[in-house]
Enzyme design. Structure first.
Site, PDB file in Angstrom:
ATOM      1  N   GLN A 205       0.831  -1.217   0.000  1.00  0.00           N
ATOM      2  CA  GLN A 205       0.000   0.000   0.000  1.00  0.00           C
ATOM      3  C   GLN A 205       0.858   1.256   0.000  1.00  0.00           C
ATOM      4  OE1 GLN A 205      -0.583  -2.700   1.873  1.00  0.00           O
ATOM      5  NE2 GLN A 205      -2.743  -2.959   2.364  1.00  0.00           N
ATOM      6  N   ASP A 246      -6.636   1.401  12.415  1.00  0.00           N
ATOM      7  CA  ASP A 246      -7.869   0.675  12.079  1.00  0.00           C
ATOM      8  C   ASP A 246      -8.802   0.594  13.270  1.00  0.00           C
ATOM      9  OD1 ASP A 246      -6.070  -0.229   9.796  1.00  0.00           O
ATOM     10  OD2 ASP A 246      -8.077  -0.968   9.281  1.00  0.00           O
TER      11      ASP A 246
HETATM   12  O1  MRU Z   1      -5.412  -3.436   4.866  1.00  0.00           O
HETATM   13  P1  MRU Z   1      -5.664  -1.974   4.643  1.00  0.00           P
HETATM   14  O2  MRU Z   1      -4.994  -1.447   3.415  1.00  0.00           O
HETATM   15  O3  MRU Z   1      -7.149  -1.649   4.704  1.00  0.00           O
HETATM   16  O4  MRU Z   1      -4.979  -1.272   5.885  1.00  0.00           O
HETATM   17  C1  MRU Z   1      -5.058   0.129   6.012  1.00  0.00           C
HETATM   18  C2  MRU Z   1      -4.344   0.656   7.187  1.00  0.00           C
HETATM   19  O5  MRU Z   1      -3.753  -0.061   7.955  1.00  0.00           O
HETATM   20  C3  MRU Z   1      -4.475   2.137   7.432  1.00  0.00           C
HETATM   21  O6  MRU Z   1      -3.327   2.623   8.061  1.00  0.00           O
HETATM   22  C4  MRU Z   1      -5.685   2.404   8.352  1.00  0.00           C
HETATM   23  O7  MRU Z   1      -6.821   1.746   7.879  1.00  0.00           O
HETATM   24  C5  MRU Z   1      -5.958   3.859   8.478  1.00  0.00           C
HETATM   25  S1  MRU Z   1      -6.597   4.520   6.985  1.00  0.00           S
HETATM   26  C6  MRU Z   1      -6.900   6.171   7.210  1.00  0.00           C
END
Ligand code: MRU
Length: 358
Positions: A205, A246
């Site tokens: 990501q 999260d």
């Molecule tokens: O697995 P993902 O790509 O959904 O994980 C995203 C994250 O860990 C982000 O840091 C978190 O959701 C915060 S988004 C503003």
């Protein structure tokens, strides 16, 4: 079904989620940075699938997508169907897609309140009310992130070299971003010299999404492997760290993308401030501490394979925790839309909700 649209969000803020002509479109983030394609979500199964396979991802974005998903799902009810039963099915389907991001159940619980209030008026009334509510939730998320950006920027100093992990930018939210929103606001205030972007294995990501966003914003950045964080800090090349979340427990423990905990431990060792930027909707006061946060475990082939090509020997077993928990004592501050929270977090979180509710 996909649809290619010009990828701009409402007004000047880019959003990965669009409600256009009464239809929901999600930017397929699995194709970034190479292709910008939008998924037309004409069925709630399409929304659920998009969340599950990370076409839409990031805690606040998942919450906003699920809010619109309720509308799409209810609209798909067969004529004469029991709408309460349908709401329960749709809500359960969406809620089961990803366990760690609390914004998902938070949004669904609020949608249920709207449904319960309006169901007496019949199908059209409830659909109109839910659509209006989802659009407001989306717009509020952008506003929340802008406020968070302003609060966060007050912590930064001119010339800061900032490290971030995963993607907590516009793509992960209704728009503007949380951690990247703070970087964006700090950049606008002339305080950011450069961003270190962790690539963020296994799904990259950072490399695919944060790099794509910072490029669009014109913020200078350099991509690094996740294992570079310690070396960068040891050489004095990192002034601040800001990540998203999260789910944050009532005591301030933070669940975020796997590898965040490692960065926090290194930050502590090297005396680098470690900030978490998240809206109050990511703080789960019903969860006492990080050990109670459900951690998503994803498929092994996300680790053994890269873009569909196996990199490990055949039949290699892997373990794929999507998130880890950073204990609150490693968190220098939590940046929210109502201000910057400092330890002890049990107290500052309680006060923040008091301020937001008054
Ligand atoms: O697995 P993902 O790509 O959904 O994980 C995203 C994250 O860990 C982000 O840091 C978190 O959701 C915060 S988004 C503003």
């Amino acid at each position: 079904m996909t649809s290619t649209l010009h990828p701009t969000g409402d007004g000047e803020v880019f959003s990965p989620i669009r409600w256009q002509g009464g239809e929901l479109y999600l930017l397929d983030q699995t194709l970034l940075p190479d292709r910008e394609e939008w998924i037309l979500c004409d069925d709630v199964d399409v929304v659920a699938d998009a969340i599950r396979r990370l076409a839409v991802r990031g805690a606040p974005a998942i919450g906003v997508a699920a809010a619109y998903g309720l509308v799409v799902g209810l609209r798909g009810a067969a004529p004469g169907a029991d709408l309460e039963e349908r709401f329960d099915q749709v809500s359960e389907l969406l809620n089961g897609t990803r366990p760690t991001a609390v914004n998902l159940s938070w949004a669904l619980a609020r949608g249920r309140e709207v449904f319960a209030r309006e169901i007496g008026g019949g199908r059209e009334a409830v659909l109109t009310a839910l659509t209006d509510w989802a659009r407001k939730l989306h717009a509020d998320d952008i506003e929340t992130n802008r406020r968070m950006g302003q609060h966060g920027a007050s912590l930064f100093s001119e010339g800061d070299r900032v490290l971030t992990h995963c993607n907590a930018g516009a793509l992960a939210t209704g728009g503007y971003g949380t951690a990247v929103g703070v970087i964006h606001a700090s950049w606008d205030a002339g305080k950011v010299a450069q961003v270190w972007v962790d690539e963020t294995r296994p799904l990259l990501q950072g490399a695919r999404l944060t790099a794509w966003e910072l490029r669009r914003l014109g913020v200078p950045f350099r991509l690094v492997t996740d294992s570079s964080a310690g070396a960068l800090m040891a050489r004095g090349l990192v002034d601040r760290i800001v990540v998203g979340a999260d789910r944050i427990a009532a005591n301030g423990d933070v669940a975020n993308k796997i590898g965040t905990y490692t960065v926090a431990v290194l930050a502590h060792r090297h005396g680098v401030p470690f900030y978490v930027a998240a809206p109050l909707s990511t703080i789960d006061r019903a969860t006492a501490s990080g050990t109670d946060i459900p951690i998503e475990e994803r498929r092994e082939d996300e680790v053994t394979d890269v873009f569909g090509k196996r990199i490990a020997p055949a039949e290699t077993a892997a373990l794929n925790f999507a998130f880890d928990v950073t204990p609150h004592d490693l968190v220098s501050a939590i940046i929210t839309e109502v201000g910057v929270l400092r330890p002890p977090y049990t107290e500052s979180i309680r006060r923040a909700f008091g301020a937001a509710e008054s």
